[in-house]
Scaffold this active site. Sequence first.
Site, PDB file in Angstrom:
ATOM      1  N   GLY A  49      26.352  -2.798-126.616  1.00 55.83           N
ATOM      2  CA  GLY A  49      26.542  -4.044-125.877  1.00 55.83           C
ATOM      3  C   GLY A  49      25.843  -4.006-124.542  1.00 55.83           C
ATOM      4  O   GLY A  49      25.029  -3.119-124.283  1.00 55.83           O
ATOM      5  N   ASN A  50      26.109  -4.992-123.704  1.00 56.75           N
ATOM      6  CA  ASN A  50      25.532  -5.020-122.357  1.00 56.75           C
ATOM      7  C   ASN A  50      26.561  -5.584-121.390  1.00 56.75           C
ATOM      8  O   ASN A  50      27.635  -6.022-121.789  1.00 56.75           O
ATOM      9  CB  ASN A  50      24.224  -5.814-122.356  1.00 56.75           C
ATOM     10  N   ARG A  51      26.202  -5.573-120.108  1.00 60.61           N
ATOM     11  CA  ARG A  51      27.166  -5.905-119.061  1.00 60.61           C
ATOM     12  C   ARG A  51      27.229  -7.380-118.721  1.00 60.61           C
ATOM     13  O   ARG A  51      27.857  -7.754-117.732  1.00 60.61           O
ATOM     14  CB  ARG A  51      26.830  -5.126-117.786  1.00 60.61           C
ATOM     15  N   SER A  52      26.582  -8.236-119.486  1.00 61.40           N
ATOM     16  CA  SER A  52      26.620  -9.666-119.149  1.00 61.40           C
ATOM     17  C   SER A  52      28.055 -10.177-119.108  1.00 61.40           C
ATOM     18  O   SER A  52      28.836  -9.923-120.023  1.00 61.40           O
ATOM     19  CB  SER A  52      25.835 -10.466-120.189  1.00 61.40           C
TER      20      SER A  52
END
Length: 234
Positions: free
Chosen positions: A33-36
């Site tokens: 995933g990512n930190r958005s």
Amino acid sequence: AEPQALPRDLEGRRVVISAGGTREPLDPVRYLGNRSSGRQGYALARVAAHRGADVTLVAAHTADLVDPAGVRVIKVGTADELRTVMLAEADGADVVVMAAAVADFRPVTLAEHKIKKTDRDPEPLALTRNPDVLAELVDARAAGKLDTSLIVGFAAETGDATTSVLDHGRAKLARKGCDLLVVNAVGDGRAFEVEENAGWLLGGDGTEQPIPYGAKSRLASTLWDAVNRQLRRQ
Ligand code: CTP
Ligand code: CA
């Protein structure tokens, strides 16, 4: 809360906004995933709804945000799911905004069962490229397969030794071929490069507007103002 006196200048417009970060599963319990946080996309949706637009928000994973009032929200997980929903929803929309942080890569295989550890190191994780949804939207429109007046992209850039944030943004706009690109300056380089500006709004027509550092709702208003200018010119 939004100010009461927002103009109803998006009345009759259908806008589709993607937000949040996609998650690419490895097995039933793990993902890349990512930190958005999704906050910018949600602010865009909220402000557009206040300004009278018919808003669809295609939401990947977000930081526990409250769905904006009066907005149709469609939840998605992976980049591939986001792609399917966006291609369907964008057709007939006046404006499509790709504010989501779409994973560039996904694991080649999705394990059916939870991956178990053994007494050896695991194999390196094999990744493959995801579809570029923004580029596909632009291509589909160029091929006459998608009816959408404006396609807007987002880019978060840090400058580096040879290229400024603005130049990275210009190159990305040319590569993506969208009508507007919001370029956000991020990271430690920001103070050196842009002083009071947190970014730029770049138009496919060559217009370049600095965006001052400020709240995400303010950036949303700036973007909808620019969108309205372009829609009126068409
Ligand atoms: N985007 C997309 N599909 C992807 C990756 C990005 O639709 N698979 C969209 C984003 O939603 C954003 C724009 O493309 O509106 C720019 O994303 P960004 O990650 O900055 O650009 P990339 O082309 O992926 O380039 P890089 O990450 O290498 O800078
Ligand atoms: Ca990317």
